[in-house]
Write a protein that holds these residues in place. Structure first.
Motif, PDB file in Angstrom:
ATOM      1  N   TRP A 385       0.845  -1.203   0.000  1.00  0.00           N
ATOM      2  CA  TRP A 385       0.000   0.000   0.000  1.00  0.00           C
ATOM      3  C   TRP A 385       0.880   1.253   0.000  1.00  0.00           C
ATOM      4  O   TRP A 385       0.695   2.161  -0.795  1.00  0.00           O
ATOM      5  CB  TRP A 385      -0.903  -0.052   1.233  1.00  0.00           C
ATOM      6  N   ARG A 389       1.353   3.998  -2.982  1.00  0.00           N
ATOM      7  CA  ARG A 389       0.983   5.390  -2.722  1.00  0.00           C
ATOM      8  C   ARG A 389       2.166   6.324  -2.981  1.00  0.00           C
ATOM      9  O   ARG A 389       2.030   7.356  -3.616  1.00  0.00           O
ATOM     10  CB  ARG A 389       0.496   5.533  -1.283  1.00  0.00           C
ATOM     11  N   MET A 402      -5.839   6.747  -1.708  1.00  0.00           N
ATOM     12  CA  MET A 402      -5.812   5.317  -2.060  1.00  0.00           C
ATOM     13  C   MET A 402      -7.118   4.696  -1.604  1.00  0.00           C
ATOM     14  O   MET A 402      -7.445   4.740  -0.425  1.00  0.00           O
ATOM     15  CB  MET A 402      -4.662   4.644  -1.325  1.00  0.00           C
TER      16      MET A 402
END
Ligand code: WTA
Length: 653
Positions: A385, A389, A402
């Motif tokens: 993640w 990002r 996100m």
């Protein structure tokens, strides 16, 4: 602390919620307006029948008209609907006017082949313009489409052809995969070889390879579609007319064919697309270029690559091939070329990208067009993640929003997700229910769990895109989803989840993927996430295996960055290097979660088996480790890794 309000819908009353869904439906064009927004008749335990869900009763519409004609009518016919990028590098831009004409031709063609409203059409194609066209042509004439992943085996296709009792199968001569052409028609032939209702096989020429041909049954797309008139008068159908059947990638038993209907599905697809991916600044929306990297046959693509974006008149990219052909930067090249603004992909792909680009995405790619990133399909581990990002958002000082979207083939559209306009994003957190739907996390008795305690996530108020039944097996619809909380009328999603102290929701994976070690419940996904924090790990799959002492133990299959660590009969030197790496991994897990979560066994493997939709087949890992009979592996995307893993497991036993 108890969670009071966060998990429930943002609306104060049921009336307000219904009004929200009324407004959402007005995003679409209806020929006749509805008189009843929704009607839910409760499940009947005696009859083993799930609730009967209807939305927009009395309303009539046409899904294909909503995805093409109305944009043309609004003067936006010259806008690009689809930028197609083939794996070999061929490119086509299709405008909304083009799309309308091509859908019309395909609709005429289906009619000429005898397809009428209610008939089923199975579509076995890679990501091509024609795949979108034929799907919408079915919708245009009220036929029910069922897309099957282009790489599925003949056996998997056969089951779907027979289960749907389809009249027409649409396929292609072959497809391009990693620089070579792979036959497809052979599988199609095999799939229609038994007892079935298939009358015609409609074939697209993609690779130009020689293919077997059955006169009278097989017809070429360029003969029967391209020769048709480009105008087609659409009929309008009742809101509850079945639109498609989506088979779920079941790990046990036969796949379930979930039935989705027209008005409700399209409404929630359109509305949730807007909430998640459209530029929050409406004046900038015309510049939106959406890219959902999923295969068109997956529910993700139905909702966020076909119906959601096209009903909103958005420009999209669709890409035929694998992400690393001819080089691992292919996706970034595509983002740069089309100035993609929303990039929606799977965590598993993000992890691959991390492995291919340990130093980050090369600066030579211009990614500045991106304004939202999204993931779906499984819980995204915080490392992936953060990587996505930071890498995608390197031109955005505050970092791009996100959206970690949690949903299912059953829900038809996103249920949980942060919104791009949120002021904070937590890694690996699907946040909360989108407006109009409600969820809760409960124990077996239906009591809400305390924060940081795992429970079952249930959908307490489903949205209009909820699947209505299981094709040909309504009882399974009831027993799989509604039976457990029939008193409350909740939908059992089959995932474990927890609230954090803020009431935000973390999905912990399928409840059948939970490992109970000495009475401690641990999520396989959590252990995997811990393992991939080690920079030497590309990917990890964790499964439970029986253990005399602790009940179950965690067994980890790890794909190392350093491929020389893989080897089933290691010499002394390799064995020592392996042992050191494994010790390091076990301590990584111990540090991240706690000593209890340390995998008992760690196997270094070339790949972990995954379904077509990118989910790690953990049950298969257990079987491989145990040396028990393997279940059906035909639905894997990387079947060739099985014998290699098997050899490694065998050497271990
Ligand atoms: C998993 C895909 C965690 C989950 C749209 C669910 C996720 C199943 C997420 C549905 C997410 C999907 N976080 N888990 N953001 N999204 N899942 O039917 O286990 O292919 O039940 O639909 O994928 O998979 P399906």
């Amino acid at each position: 602390m108890t969670i009071e309000s966060a998990p429930t819908s943002a609306f104060a009353s049921e009336e307000a919620r219904q009004a929200f869904w009324d407004d959402a439906a007005r995003l679409l064009d209806w020929d006749t307006s509805w008189h009843t927004t929704s009607q839910i008749l409760p499940a009947d335990p005696e009859a083993k029948r799930g609730p009967q869900i209807s939305w927009y009763l009395g309303g009539k519409l046409n899904a294909a008209v909503n995805c093409a004609d109305r944009h043309v009518a609004a003067g936006r016919g010259d806008k690009v609907a689809l930028y197609f990028e083939g794996e070999p590098g061929d490119r086509v831009a299709v405008t909304y006017k083009n799309l309308q004409e091509r859908i019309s031709q395909a609709a005429h063609a289906l009619e000429s082949l005898g397809v009428v409203k209610g008939d089923r059409v199975v579509i076995y194609l890679p990501v091509l313009i024609e795949t979108v066209v034929i799907t919408l042509a079915c919708a245009r004439i009220g036929a029910v489409h069922s897309l099957v992943f282009g790489g599925f085996s003949a056996e998997a296709l056969k089951f779907r052809v027979e289960d749907t009792k389809a009249k027409v199968l649409v396929t292609t001569d072959g497809q391009f995969r990693r620089g070579t052409s792979v036959p497809v028609k052979d599988n199609a032939d095999e799939a229609v070889s038994g007892e079935n209702e298939i009358e015609k096989v409609l074939v697209i020429r993609r690779t130009g390879d020689q293919i077997p041909w059955t006169e009278g049954r097989d017809v070429w797309w360029h003969d029967v579609v391209d020769t048709q008139p480009t105008e087609h008068e659409a009929q309008f159908f009742d809101s509850e007319t079945p639109l498609f059947i989506m088979y779920t990638s079941g790990t046990t038993g036969q796949p379930k064919g979930l039935v989705h209907t027209t008005g409700g599905y399209l409404t929630q697809a359109a509305a949730s697309y807007n909430m998640l991916f459209a530029n929050p600044d409406e004046s900038q929306r015309e510049k939106d270029v959406h890219w959902c990297t999923a295969d068109l046959a997956w529910i993700t693509a139905h909702t966020y690559e076909i119906y959601g974006p096209l009903s909103n008149g958005v420009t999209q990219v669709i890409y035929e091939g694998v992400p690393n052909a001819p080089h691992p930067g292919r996706h970034f090249e595509v983002i740069e070329r089309y100035k993609v603004t929303s990039y929606y992909t799977a965590p598993t792909l993000v992890r691959s990208l991390m492995g291919w680009f340990p130093e980050g995405i090369p600066k030579s790619y211009d990614l500045s067009s991106i304004n939202v990133g999204g993931t779906v399909g499984e819980a995204v581990n915080p490392e992936a993640w953060r990587w996505l990002r930071e890498q995608l958002g390197r031109d955005t000082p505050a970092g791009i929003p996100m959206v970690d979207t949690w949903w299912q083939s059953e829900s038809g559209a996103t249920v949980l997700s942060p919104l791009p306009t949120d002021d904070y994003f937590k890694p690996g957190c699907a946040a909360r229910a989108l407006p109009g739907v409600s969820v809760d996390i409960v124990d077996a008795q239906g009591q809400r769990v305390e924060p940081n305690t795992q429970g079952n996530i249930v959908i307490t108020r489903t949205g209009p895109s909820m699947a209505r039944t299981v094709w040909g097996n309504p009882e399974r619809y009831y027993t799989s989803y509604w039976e457990k909380y029939v008193q409350q009328g909740w939908f059992l999603a089959g995932d474990g989840a927890r609230f954090d102290e803020d009431g935000d929701i973390f999905i912990l994976g399928r409840t059948d993927d939970v490992i109970n070690i000495s009475g401690h419940r641990l999520s396989t996904i959590e252990i995997e996430s811990a393992l991939v924090t080690n920079s030497g790990v590309v990917e990890a799959g964790v499964c439970p295996t029986p253990d005399a002492k602790t009940g179950h133990a965690a067994t980890a299959f790890v794909v190392p960055l350093d491929k020389s660590l893989i080897g089933e009969n290691p010499d002394e030197q390799l064995a020592a290097r392996q042992a050191q790496f494994i010790a390091e991994l076990r301590s990584t897990v111990a540090t991240q979660i706690g000593p209890i979560a340390k995998p008992r066994d760690v196997l270094l493997v070339p790949d972990v088996p995954k379904t077509r939709s990118g989910k790690i087949m953990r049950r298969l890992l257990t079987q491989l480790f145990e040396g028990t009979t393997l279940g059906d592996t035909t639905s894997l995307q990387n079947e060739p890794c099985i014998p290699e893993i098997n050899a490694i497991c065998r050497a271990r036993r």
